[in-house]
Write a protein that holds these residues in place. Structure first.
Motif, PDB file in Angstrom:
ATOM      1  N   SER A   1       1.082  -1.273  -0.049  1.00  0.00           N
ATOM      2  CA  SER A   1       0.333  -0.124  -0.092  1.00  0.00           C
ATOM      3  C   SER A   1       1.336   1.002  -0.073  1.00  0.00           C
ATOM      4  CB  SER A   1      -1.379  -0.036   0.808  1.00  0.00           C
ATOM      5  OG  SER A   1       0.050   0.001   2.574  1.00  0.00           O
ATOM      6  N   ALA A   2       0.416   2.334  -0.418  1.00  0.00           N
ATOM      7  CA  ALA A   2       1.371   3.792  -0.658  1.00  0.00           C
ATOM      8  C   ALA A   2      -0.150   5.226   0.372  1.00  0.00           C
ATOM      9  CB  ALA A   2       1.636   3.917  -1.395  1.00  0.00           C
ATOM     10  N   GLU A   3       0.667   5.860   1.111  1.00  0.00           N
ATOM     11  CA  GLU A   3      -0.427   6.471   1.942  1.00  0.00           C
ATOM     12  C   GLU A   3       0.966   7.936   1.814  1.00  0.00           C
ATOM     13  OE1 GLU A   3      -1.954   5.643   6.476  1.00  0.00           O
ATOM     14  OE2 GLU A   3      -0.146   5.079   5.861  1.00  0.00           O
ATOM     15  N   ALA A   4      -0.288   8.743   1.293  1.00  0.00           N
ATOM     16  CA  ALA A   4       0.567  10.911   1.059  1.00  0.00           C
ATOM     17  C   ALA A   4       0.054  11.025   1.976  1.00  0.00           C
ATOM     18  CB  ALA A   4      -0.222  11.041  -0.007  1.00  0.00           C
ATOM     19  N   ILE A   5       0.502  11.143   3.042  1.00  0.00           N
ATOM     20  CA  ILE A   5       0.003  11.815   4.483  1.00  0.00           C
ATOM     21  C   ILE A   5       0.086  13.414   4.087  1.00  0.00           C
ATOM     22  CG2 ILE A   5       0.676  11.882   7.130  1.00  0.00           C
ATOM     23  CD1 ILE A   5       1.756   8.821   6.425  1.00  0.00           C
ATOM     24  N   LEU A   6      -0.697  14.403   4.519  1.00  0.00           N
ATOM     25  CA  LEU A   6      -1.102  15.802   4.326  1.00  0.00           C
ATOM     26  C   LEU A   6      -1.464  15.957   5.246  1.00  0.00           C
ATOM     27  CD1 LEU A   6      -2.340  16.360   0.972  1.00  0.00           C
ATOM     28  CD2 LEU A   6       0.089  17.206   1.787  1.00  0.00           C
TER      29      LEU A   6
ATOM     30  N   ALA B   1      -4.422  17.861  -3.802  1.00  0.00           N
ATOM     31  CA  ALA B   1      -3.969  18.169  -4.946  1.00  0.00           C
ATOM     32  C   ALA B   1      -2.553  17.071  -4.874  1.00  0.00           C
ATOM     33  CB  ALA B   1      -4.049  18.977  -6.283  1.00  0.00           C
ATOM     34  N   VAL B   2      -1.756  17.988  -4.163  1.00  0.00           N
ATOM     35  CA  VAL B   2      -0.398  17.649  -3.901  1.00  0.00           C
ATOM     36  C   VAL B   2       0.038  16.178  -3.631  1.00  0.00           C
ATOM     37  CG1 VAL B   2       1.305  17.396  -2.098  1.00  0.00           C
ATOM     38  CG2 VAL B   2       0.006  19.755  -2.768  1.00  0.00           C
TER      39      VAL B   2
ATOM     40  N   LEU C   1       9.859  21.407  -3.787  1.00  0.00           N
ATOM     41  CA  LEU C   1      10.331  19.968  -4.314  1.00  0.00           C
ATOM     42  C   LEU C   1       8.654  20.253  -4.944  1.00  0.00           C
ATOM     43  CD1 LEU C   1      12.660  18.138  -4.602  1.00  0.00           C
ATOM     44  CD2 LEU C   1      11.622  16.502  -2.661  1.00  0.00           C
ATOM     45  N   ALA C   2       9.450  19.194  -5.786  1.00  0.00           N
ATOM     46  CA  ALA C   2       7.344  18.871  -6.727  1.00  0.00           C
ATOM     47  C   ALA C   2       7.054  16.978  -5.788  1.00  0.00           C
ATOM     48  CB  ALA C   2       7.524  18.721  -8.349  1.00  0.00           C
ATOM     49  N   ALA C   3       5.911  17.487  -5.943  1.00  0.00           N
ATOM     50  CA  ALA C   3       5.550  15.982  -5.829  1.00  0.00           C
ATOM     51  C   ALA C   3       5.373  15.237  -6.679  1.00  0.00           C
ATOM     52  CB  ALA C   3       3.548  15.949  -5.786  1.00  0.00           C
TER      53      ALA C   3
END
Length: 356
Positions: free
Chosen positions: A190-195, A201-202, A257-259
């Protein structure tokens, strides 16, 4: 008195933390010179001082040189005292690195302890909470350390303000050496994008880029919004669950730094780990050396050892002269690290524990 060169090998703060842990576990005092001598800002910084003072608190240790910027420190441990402790770094300095310093000595004590750690929980220069909780602690529990941790509030760089709570019960005696030469079957990915305090949108851009690079299904990608963080923050975390081990690969958002750049980097390191065939990645390898040394046994397969790993081995050897680490290349991208005791009839190390 053991004397350690703080500029040897990788030359970072891990030399100090490893020395503190082993000093408490063995009762041996040490002096470290040239602390972080090769760094842009040499000497002790706030998070290093937090680790030193945490160590002194749990064992009643005597310390000289614990000042900001100091390049020499002397530490004389006393008996480890189990109890309830609160350690505040008062910055985004890593809570994981303070935990790393005191965890093993407290786990080897004869009474339970609890820790409240305040500071950074997601810092690009240290293991984030997800790595500690998913990759490291399950393996420590496998060898007999009864440790659980909970993230009560995230703390991203540079604001900090996070809180982690840890419960530590007395470890099994004797500890059980790890044997992780193979990962075993895959049990999930799995992958998580934590914000925190950033546009959604990031996360979407990170996950879209990662999914395309790894060719994973949409269902394996999840955003996670943290609403209680003091400042903005972003971490992209890939979790790879296998029968014998769980690995966590992370990338950290930075201003400018770009997403997509973050996601491609994480995808590349994920693919490199999977392609290596090794059970343990480079960061987890670093974390397992001390538990293995205190078990006086165990082995794992990993990628080519980093300077961080080899430096850690050298510091361990300064305190424990009756064990031997063997580091060998099994294949081009896969190595084996194992430890054995010169005296197999020795009992595993236990910390000296102060009387209640």
């Amino acid at each position: 008195m053991i004397t350690i060169d703080g500029a040897q090998g990788e030359g970072g703060g891990q030399i100090l933390r490893t020395a503190l842990t082993l000093s408490m576990a063995t009762g041996k005092p040490f002096q470290i010179d040239r602390i972080r001598a090769g760094r842009a800002k040499p000497g002790l910084m706030r998070q290093h001082l937090a680790a030193v003072r945490a160590a002194a608190a749990v064992c009643g240790g005597r310390v000289a040189g614990d000042e900001p910027g100091s390049t020499r420190l002397r530490f004389e441990p006393g008996p480890v005292r189990a109890g309830d402790y609160i350690f505040a770094i008062n910055s985004a300095g890593s809570t994981a690195l303070v935990l790393q310093t005191v965890l093993l000595p407290l786990a080897l004590a004869s009474q339970p302890s609890s820790l409240v750690l305040r500071g950074g929980t997601h810092n690009g220069n240290a293991p984030p909470f997800e790595f500690v909780d998913r990759a490291l602690l399950p393996l420590l529990r496998r060898i007999g350390l009864a440790v659980t941790a909970g993230l009560k509030r995230p703390g991203f760089y540079p604001a900090g303000g996070g809180q982690v709570e840890v419960a530590i019960a007395p470890a099994d005696d004797p500890l059980r050496p790890l044997d992780i030469l193979e990962r075993g079957e895959s049990r999930g990915r799995s992958a998580e994008a934590i914000l925190a305090n950033l546009p959604f949108a990031v996360a979407q851009r990170e996950l879209d880029t990662l999914r395309a690079a790894l060719d994973w299904p949409v269902g394996a990608m999840q955003p996670r919004i943290e609403t209680q963080a003091d400042g903005p923050g972003n971490v992209l975390a890939v979790t790879l669950v296998f029968e014998a081990v769980t690995e966590v690969v992370t990338g950290f958002g930075e201003r400018g730094l770009a997403a997509e750049t973050i996601a491609r980097d994480v995808a590349g390191r994920t693919a490199a780990y999977l392609g290596s065939g090794a059970a343990v990645g480079p960061f987890l390898a670093d974390q397992l050396l001390l538990p293995m040394a205190l078990c006086r046994g165990g082995r794992f397969s990993t990628v080519q050892p980093t300077a961080h790993t080899t430096t850690n081995l050298a510091v361990i050897g300064a305190f424990l002269d009756d064990i031997r680490f063997e580091v060998a290349a099994a294949e081009e991208a896969r190595w084996t690290i194992g430890v054995s005791s010169a005296r197999w009839d020795d009992a595993p190390i236990r910390t000296m524990t102060a009387a209640p």
